[in-house]
Design a protein around this motif. Sequence first.
Motif, PDB file in Angstrom:
ATOM      1  N   ASP A 123     -20.822 -34.454 -12.215  1.00 25.56           N
ATOM      2  CA  ASP A 123     -19.482 -34.293 -12.779  1.00 25.56           C
ATOM      3  C   ASP A 123     -19.631 -34.354 -14.321  1.00 25.56           C
ATOM      4  O   ASP A 123     -20.289 -35.246 -14.962  1.00 25.56           O
ATOM      5  CB  ASP A 123     -18.399 -35.319 -12.202  1.00 25.56           C
ATOM      6  CG  ASP A 123     -17.966 -34.844 -10.839  1.00 25.56           C
ATOM      7  OD1 ASP A 123     -18.397 -33.961 -10.259  1.00 25.56           O
ATOM      8  OD2 ASP A 123     -17.098 -35.617 -10.165  1.00 25.56           O
ATOM      9  N   ASP A 124     -18.845 -33.697 -15.058  1.00 20.42           N
ATOM     10  CA  ASP A 124     -18.714 -33.827 -16.632  1.00 20.42           C
ATOM     11  C   ASP A 124     -17.613 -34.787 -16.894  1.00 20.42           C
ATOM     12  O   ASP A 124     -16.373 -34.463 -16.146  1.00 20.42           O
ATOM     13  CB  ASP A 124     -18.424 -32.335 -16.790  1.00 20.42           C
ATOM     14  CG  ASP A 124     -18.210 -32.561 -18.421  1.00 20.42           C
ATOM     15  OD1 ASP A 124     -19.294 -32.515 -19.126  1.00 20.42           O
ATOM     16  OD2 ASP A 124     -17.056 -32.175 -18.865  1.00 20.42           O
ATOM     17  N   ILE A 125     -17.906 -35.530 -17.692  1.00 22.77           N
ATOM     18  CA  ILE A 125     -16.598 -36.320 -18.268  1.00 22.77           C
ATOM     19  C   ILE A 125     -16.620 -36.158 -19.714  1.00 22.77           C
ATOM     20  O   ILE A 125     -17.440 -36.533 -20.449  1.00 22.77           O
ATOM     21  CB  ILE A 125     -16.925 -37.995 -17.872  1.00 22.77           C
ATOM     22  CG1 ILE A 125     -17.094 -38.248 -16.454  1.00 22.77           C
ATOM     23  CG2 ILE A 125     -15.957 -38.698 -18.501  1.00 22.77           C
ATOM     24  CD1 ILE A 125     -17.422 -39.559 -16.179  1.00 22.77           C
ATOM     25  N   GLY A 126     -15.295 -35.764 -20.092  1.00 25.34           N
ATOM     26  CA  GLY A 126     -15.190 -35.374 -21.478  1.00 25.34           C
ATOM     27  C   GLY A 126     -15.786 -34.417 -22.229  1.00 25.34           C
ATOM     28  O   GLY A 126     -16.010 -34.307 -23.320  1.00 25.34           O
ATOM     29  N   GLY A 127     -16.651 -33.638 -21.299  1.00 23.07           N
ATOM     30  CA  GLY A 127     -17.286 -32.527 -22.147  1.00 23.07           C
ATOM     31  C   GLY A 127     -18.561 -33.079 -22.762  1.00 23.07           C
ATOM     32  O   GLY A 127     -19.335 -32.417 -23.465  1.00 23.07           O
ATOM     33  N   ARG A 128     -18.804 -34.303 -22.583  1.00 23.14           N
ATOM     34  CA  ARG A 128     -19.960 -34.974 -23.131  1.00 23.14           C
ATOM     35  C   ARG A 128     -20.779 -35.658 -22.384  1.00 23.14           C
ATOM     36  O   ARG A 128     -22.128 -35.731 -22.690  1.00 23.14           O
ATOM     37  CB  ARG A 128     -19.330 -35.751 -24.450  1.00 23.14           C
ATOM     38  CG  ARG A 128     -20.515 -36.616 -25.038  1.00 23.14           C
ATOM     39  CD  ARG A 128     -20.101 -37.425 -26.344  1.00 23.14           C
ATOM     40  NE  ARG A 128     -21.105 -38.172 -26.862  1.00 23.14           N
ATOM     41  CZ  ARG A 128     -21.158 -39.117 -27.944  1.00 23.14           C
ATOM     42  NH1 ARG A 128     -19.677 -39.008 -28.523  1.00 23.14           N
ATOM     43  NH2 ARG A 128     -22.084 -39.640 -28.390  1.00 23.14           N
ATOM     44  N   TYR A 129     -20.156 -36.102 -21.184  1.00 24.40           N
ATOM     45  CA  TYR A 129     -21.115 -37.030 -20.353  1.00 24.40           C
ATOM     46  C   TYR A 129     -21.334 -36.393 -19.006  1.00 24.40           C
ATOM     47  O   TYR A 129     -20.585 -35.709 -18.463  1.00 24.40           O
ATOM     48  CB  TYR A 129     -20.639 -38.376 -20.115  1.00 24.40           C
ATOM     49  CG  TYR A 129     -20.285 -39.290 -21.383  1.00 24.40           C
ATOM     50  CD1 TYR A 129     -21.023 -39.859 -22.052  1.00 24.40           C
ATOM     51  CD2 TYR A 129     -19.154 -38.911 -22.152  1.00 24.40           C
ATOM     52  CE1 TYR A 129     -21.058 -40.424 -23.131  1.00 24.40           C
ATOM     53  CE2 TYR A 129     -18.734 -39.563 -23.300  1.00 24.40           C
ATOM     54  CZ  TYR A 129     -19.817 -40.384 -23.871  1.00 24.40           C
ATOM     55  OH  TYR A 129     -19.665 -40.872 -24.938  1.00 24.40           O
ATOM     56  N   THR A 130     -22.581 -36.602 -18.417  1.00 26.39           N
ATOM     57  CA  THR A 130     -22.776 -36.202 -16.935  1.00 26.39           C
ATOM     58  C   THR A 130     -23.037 -37.041 -15.983  1.00 26.39           C
ATOM     59  O   THR A 130     -24.160 -38.015 -16.304  1.00 26.39           O
ATOM     60  CB  THR A 130     -24.003 -35.372 -16.974  1.00 26.39           C
ATOM     61  OG1 THR A 130     -24.046 -34.246 -17.937  1.00 26.39           O
ATOM     62  CG2 THR A 130     -24.461 -34.576 -15.525  1.00 26.39           C
ATOM     63  N   VAL A 131     -22.211 -37.457 -15.042  1.00 32.19           N
ATOM     64  CA  VAL A 131     -22.506 -38.576 -14.133  1.00 32.19           C
ATOM     65  C   VAL A 131     -23.757 -38.692 -13.421  1.00 32.19           C
ATOM     66  O   VAL A 131     -24.193 -37.420 -12.838  1.00 32.19           O
ATOM     67  CB  VAL A 131     -21.322 -38.497 -13.053  1.00 32.19           C
ATOM     68  CG1 VAL A 131     -21.350 -39.864 -12.078  1.00 32.19           C
ATOM     69  CG2 VAL A 131     -19.987 -38.745 -13.853  1.00 32.19           C
ATOM     70  N   ILE A 132     -24.456 -39.519 -13.479  1.00 33.29           N
ATOM     71  CA  ILE A 132     -25.766 -39.595 -12.650  1.00 33.29           C
ATOM     72  C   ILE A 132     -25.823 -40.402 -11.139  1.00 33.29           C
ATOM     73  O   ILE A 132     -26.247 -40.015 -10.299  1.00 33.29           O
ATOM     74  CB  ILE A 132     -26.823 -40.273 -13.625  1.00 33.29           C
ATOM     75  CG1 ILE A 132     -26.992 -39.438 -14.767  1.00 33.29           C
ATOM     76  CG2 ILE A 132     -28.191 -40.555 -12.875  1.00 33.29           C
ATOM     77  CD1 ILE A 132     -28.101 -40.142 -15.888  1.00 33.29           C
ATOM     78  N   ASN A 162     -24.956 -36.258 -23.302  1.00 31.84           N
ATOM     79  CA  ASN A 162     -25.281 -34.907 -23.590  1.00 31.84           C
ATOM     80  C   ASN A 162     -25.577 -34.951 -25.122  1.00 31.84           C
ATOM     81  O   ASN A 162     -26.412 -33.993 -25.295  1.00 31.84           O
ATOM     82  CB  ASN A 162     -24.765 -33.790 -22.922  1.00 31.84           C
ATOM     83  CG  ASN A 162     -24.778 -33.923 -21.530  1.00 31.84           C
ATOM     84  OD1 ASN A 162     -25.919 -34.007 -20.731  1.00 31.84           O
ATOM     85  ND2 ASN A 162     -23.600 -33.892 -20.853  1.00 31.84           N
ATOM     86  N   LEU A 163     -24.904 -35.485 -25.874  1.00 36.43           N
ATOM     87  CA  LEU A 163     -25.070 -35.305 -27.420  1.00 36.43           C
ATOM     88  C   LEU A 163     -26.578 -36.227 -27.849  1.00 36.43           C
ATOM     89  O   LEU A 163     -27.083 -35.716 -28.624  1.00 36.43           O
ATOM     90  CB  LEU A 163     -23.776 -35.873 -28.078  1.00 36.43           C
ATOM     91  CG  LEU A 163     -23.616 -35.767 -29.471  1.00 36.43           C
ATOM     92  CD1 LEU A 163     -23.773 -34.312 -29.836  1.00 36.43           C
ATOM     93  CD2 LEU A 163     -22.477 -36.413 -30.063  1.00 36.43           C
ATOM     94  N   THR A 164     -26.358 -37.599 -27.402  1.00 35.50           N
ATOM     95  CA  THR A 164     -27.615 -38.536 -27.962  1.00 35.50           C
ATOM     96  C   THR A 164     -28.657 -38.541 -26.707  1.00 35.50           C
ATOM     97  O   THR A 164     -29.852 -39.045 -26.972  1.00 35.50           O
ATOM     98  CB  THR A 164     -27.015 -39.853 -27.826  1.00 35.50           C
ATOM     99  OG1 THR A 164     -26.664 -40.415 -26.602  1.00 35.50           O
ATOM    100  CG2 THR A 164     -26.018 -39.898 -28.947  1.00 35.50           C
ATOM    101  N   LYS A 165     -28.722 -37.821 -25.657  1.00 41.89           N
ATOM    102  CA  LYS A 165     -29.543 -37.913 -24.582  1.00 41.89           C
ATOM    103  C   LYS A 165     -29.940 -39.298 -24.123  1.00 41.89           C
ATOM    104  O   LYS A 165     -30.908 -39.589 -23.636  1.00 41.89           O
ATOM    105  CB  LYS A 165     -30.936 -37.305 -24.771  1.00 41.89           C
ATOM    106  CG  LYS A 165     -30.528 -35.924 -25.548  1.00 41.89           C
ATOM    107  CD  LYS A 165     -29.920 -34.836 -24.213  1.00 41.89           C
ATOM    108  CE  LYS A 165     -29.788 -33.522 -24.595  1.00 41.89           C
ATOM    109  NZ  LYS A 165     -28.753 -32.690 -23.908  1.00 41.89           N
ATOM    110  N   MET A 166     -29.024 -40.255 -24.090  1.00 37.40           N
ATOM    111  CA  MET A 166     -29.107 -41.741 -23.893  1.00 37.40           C
ATOM    112  C   MET A 166     -28.319 -41.900 -22.663  1.00 37.40           C
ATOM    113  O   MET A 166     -27.257 -41.241 -22.252  1.00 37.40           O
ATOM    114  CB  MET A 166     -28.704 -42.651 -24.868  1.00 37.40           C
ATOM    115  CG  MET A 166     -29.666 -42.533 -26.122  1.00 37.40           C
ATOM    116  SD  MET A 166     -29.079 -43.789 -27.365  1.00 37.40           S
ATOM    117  CE  MET A 166     -29.615 -45.189 -26.487  1.00 37.40           C
TER     118      MET A 166
END
Length: 158
Positions: A98-107, A124-128
Amino acid sequence: MPQGMPPLPSVLTQSSDSAFGASSIRGGERQHASFLRRDAAVLKKVTVGLTQLYGTCNPSFSYEPSRKPKRVLTKPSTPAENGGLDNSKGDLIIHVGDDIGGRYTVIDMLGSGTFGQVVKALDNLTKMHVAIKLVKNKRAYTMQAASEIIILTFVRER
C-alpha cells in the motif's frame, strides 16, 4: 518422456552441481550428497522458473504482477467504517505494498495496540526503512495523537 506430455521447460533440464559442495564428503555419503545437490537444483529451478513452468503446462496461463493479491496486515480485515477503508475497531485496513501519502510503501506490520497500528515502510524519497504509526479513526485517539506530535516536535527541536 510419456507421449502427449509437453517437453520440460529448459529451466528444469539445465544441470547444476553447485547447489551444495560435496568435496569433503566421503564414501556412501558422496552419493547421498549428489541427490541433495540434484534435488536442491531442481527445487531452485522450479521456484525461479515457476511462471515458465505454468506456461508450459497450460499455454493459456499468463502472469500479471498487477493482479498479484496483496497480503492483508490488519486484523480483522473486514471493512466496516469510513467507506470500507477501516475495520470495526477503527483501524485502517492495510495491505503489503500500500502507498501512504504518495511517499511511503508498506512492507510489514510491526505491531498494533489500543491507539492503532505501526507499520514498517520504505520511504521512496530517501530509500530508508521507517516506522509509521497509524492512529485509529476515533476522535479521542486523534486528539491524543495531536498531543504526541506537539511533544515529539518539541523534543526534536531541542
